[in-house]
Design a protein around this motif. Sequence first.
Motif, PDB file in Angstrom:
ATOM      1  N   TYR A   1       3.664   1.389   2.701  1.00 46.11           N
ATOM      2  CA  TYR A   1       4.715   2.358   2.360  1.00 46.11           C
ATOM      3  C   TYR A   1       4.221   3.766   2.642  1.00 46.11           C
ATOM      4  O   TYR A   1       3.163   4.164   2.170  1.00 46.11           O
TER       5      TYR A   1
ATOM      6  N   GLY B   1       9.131   3.933   9.542  1.00 49.43           N
ATOM      7  CA  GLY B   1       8.657   2.928  10.481  1.00 49.43           C
ATOM      8  C   GLY B   1       7.794   3.559  11.559  1.00 49.43           C
ATOM      9  O   GLY B   1       7.429   4.743  11.468  1.00 49.43           O
ATOM     10  N   ILE B   2       7.495   2.753  12.568  1.00 50.62           N
ATOM     11  CA  ILE B   2       6.683   3.249  13.693  1.00 50.62           C
ATOM     12  C   ILE B   2       7.647   3.636  14.815  1.00 50.62           C
ATOM     13  O   ILE B   2       8.560   2.879  15.151  1.00 50.62           O
TER      14      ILE B   2
ATOM     15  N   LYS C   1       0.849  -1.194   0.000  1.00 49.59           N
ATOM     16  CA  LYS C   1       0.000   0.000   0.000  1.00 49.59           C
ATOM     17  C   LYS C   1       0.884   1.242   0.000  1.00 49.59           C
ATOM     18  O   LYS C   1       1.832   1.339   0.778  1.00 49.59           O
TER      19      LYS C   1
ATOM     20  N   VAL D   1       7.393   8.018   6.484  1.00 48.89           N
ATOM     21  CA  VAL D   1       8.359   7.797   7.568  1.00 48.89           C
ATOM     22  C   VAL D   1       8.840   6.348   7.428  1.00 48.89           C
ATOM     23  O   VAL D   1       8.167   5.540   6.796  1.00 48.89           O
TER      24      VAL D   1
ATOM     25  N   ASN E   1       7.970  13.276  13.233  1.00 50.47           N
ATOM     26  CA  ASN E   1       7.928  14.602  12.618  1.00 50.47           C
ATOM     27  C   ASN E   1       7.836  15.720  13.647  1.00 50.47           C
ATOM     28  O   ASN E   1       8.118  16.872  13.340  1.00 50.47           O
TER      29      ASN E   1
ATOM     30  N   LYS F   1      -1.480   8.409  13.555  1.00 51.28           N
ATOM     31  CA  LYS F   1      -2.202   8.124  12.295  1.00 51.28           C
ATOM     32  C   LYS F   1      -1.375   7.325  11.302  1.00 51.28           C
ATOM     33  O   LYS F   1      -1.779   7.152  10.155  1.00 51.28           O
TER      34      LYS F   1
HETATM   35  P1  ADP Z   1       0.171   8.023   4.377  1.00 50.51           P
HETATM   36  O1  ADP Z   1      -0.285   9.162   3.533  1.00 50.51           O
HETATM   37  O2  ADP Z   1       1.359   7.303   3.810  1.00 50.51           O
HETATM   38  O3  ADP Z   1      -0.939   7.093   4.769  1.00 50.51           O
HETATM   39  P2  ADP Z   1      -0.002   9.278   6.968  1.00 50.51           P
HETATM   40  O4  ADP Z   1       0.278  10.740   6.978  1.00 50.51           O
HETATM   41  O5  ADP Z   1      -1.398   8.833   7.043  1.00 50.51           O
HETATM   42  O6  ADP Z   1       0.751   8.679   5.693  1.00 50.51           O
HETATM   43  O7  ADP Z   1       0.810   8.546   8.154  1.00 50.51           O
HETATM   44  C1  ADP Z   1       2.187   8.758   8.300  1.00 50.51           C
HETATM   45  C2  ADP Z   1       2.431   9.827   9.346  1.00 50.51           C
HETATM   46  O8  ADP Z   1       2.073   9.324  10.626  1.00 50.51           O
HETATM   47  C3  ADP Z   1       3.862  10.257   9.531  1.00 50.51           C
HETATM   48  O9  ADP Z   1       4.260  11.242   8.596  1.00 50.51           O
HETATM   49  C4  ADP Z   1       3.886  10.768  10.958  1.00 50.51           C
HETATM   50  O10 ADP Z   1       3.806  12.171  11.014  1.00 50.51           O
HETATM   51  C5  ADP Z   1       2.609  10.199  11.574  1.00 50.51           C
HETATM   52  N1  ADP Z   1       2.841   9.493  12.859  1.00 50.51           N
HETATM   53  C6  ADP Z   1       2.148   9.739  13.998  1.00 50.51           C
HETATM   54  N2  ADP Z   1       2.594   8.985  15.007  1.00 50.51           N
HETATM   55  C7  ADP Z   1       3.595   8.223  14.506  1.00 50.51           C
HETATM   56  C8  ADP Z   1       4.466   7.226  15.078  1.00 50.51           C
HETATM   57  N3  ADP Z   1       4.358   6.875  16.364  1.00 50.51           N
HETATM   58  N4  ADP Z   1       5.392   6.649  14.277  1.00 50.51           N
HETATM   59  C9  ADP Z   1       5.487   7.009  12.969  1.00 50.51           C
HETATM   60  N5  ADP Z   1       4.699   7.947  12.371  1.00 50.51           N
HETATM   61  C10 ADP Z   1       3.767   8.552  13.127  1.00 50.51           C
END
Ligand code: ADP
Length: 409
Positions: A172, A177-178, A7, A175, A184, A209
Amino acid sequence: MALVVQKYGGTSVANIERISNVARRVAKTYDQGNDVIVILSAMAGVTDSLIALAHQAVEEPDKREMDVLLATGEQTTAALLAMMLRAKGYQAQSMLGHQADVVTDSAYGNARIIEIGAKPLRKLIDRHTIVVVAGFQGYDIKGNITTLGRGGSDTSAVAIAAAVKADVCEIYTDVDGIYTADPNICPKARKLKSISYDEMLNMASLGAKVLQIRSVGFAKKYDIPVHVRSSFSEEEGTMVVNEDSGMEQLLVSAVSHDKNQARITITKVPDQPGIAAKIFSPISEEGIVVDMIIQNTRQGGKTDMTFTVPKVDFKRTMQITQKVAGEIGAEEVMGDTDIAMVSAIGVGMKNHSGVASVMFNTLARENINILMISTSEIRISCVIEEKYTELAVRVLHTAFGLDDEETQV
Ligand code: ADP
Ligand code: ASP
Ligand code: MG
């Protein structure tokens, strides 16, 4: 040979160059001898623009038509990727939600997947066609187009992975990873090698998110390993898996924030049995989820009630609450959207006291006023003014000993 579901989120398909990067990655996975199903989001910002456009057209867009509109964002990227793959000489085909048989309930804008008939996908996969599915969308039993709520492509991906019994579901994103907090806004956040479904469910429910909460629910239910990683690098990301990670030993394992809540206060409510039901039933009948509720008793048989709802439901909830306030003889309804919730999460806090006081003292030292507090066995959440969100996340991350000391900031 494996069956891989990949994804790609909005930033990963934000323009033609990035979609072309996705085409390269998909082709590489396929060339390694795998079958590939790709789930795509709309280009970054497109869903927001479509929502804004609808509100320019009419004040309160019809929910069914809104979903027809929003689904076009994912239709666009799916078609573009499929044509790019075909131009490279690959057998590829796009599919919309209904073509992939993603059956949902009829809750427009926030529909739940009921089932996915795997047949149409299977048929193409058996011919080794690369299938590109428009994420975030499905259809109800009457054939209406539905969408799955913000961030819903994650759920499309994991549900499809479950339906076709994929070997892995790769998410994908922007960022790699988690992390222990949103990287950010918290530069010292630590990347996790793995995280359990339950831990991720907690984080997602409190605002992280990076994965839509329903996608984690699906992954847990069907035991689908989910690999969250970057579409811009080859680095391994974070595995969301069944077994508990080492994180659980920690008192606090992550700090989350949520800027998507709004606060509503209704003052001088007559303090009688049944009053809470009168206020909250009409709100829940609209499908609006109330999170925190606080009741403060005043003198003279009156009480003030404060509660939070998702920002998207704020206007509607204000209207409903104002109507109810009139009916029950309450004084005033006040609303505030400039709030955020910060949470400390940790299964380890079950058997420990003191986490709350660390949290309150840390926020107090920075002069951050706590507007609301809510606790459970495994989390403490504070509602604060939105402008302090970043500061609060960083100081709490440090206070709970989560900082990555090697990070240079
Ligand atoms: P996508 O458009 O790829 O679905 P999202 O913006 O929905 O991306 O999700 C990715 C974002 O989640 C990251 O840019 C980051 O800001 C946010 N995020 C919030 N909490 C976390 C976390 N604990 N670890 C990683 N990313 C996080
Ligand atoms: N495009 C939708 C959104 O912006 C779904 C997604 O990206 O997952 O929420
Ligand atoms: Mg997302």
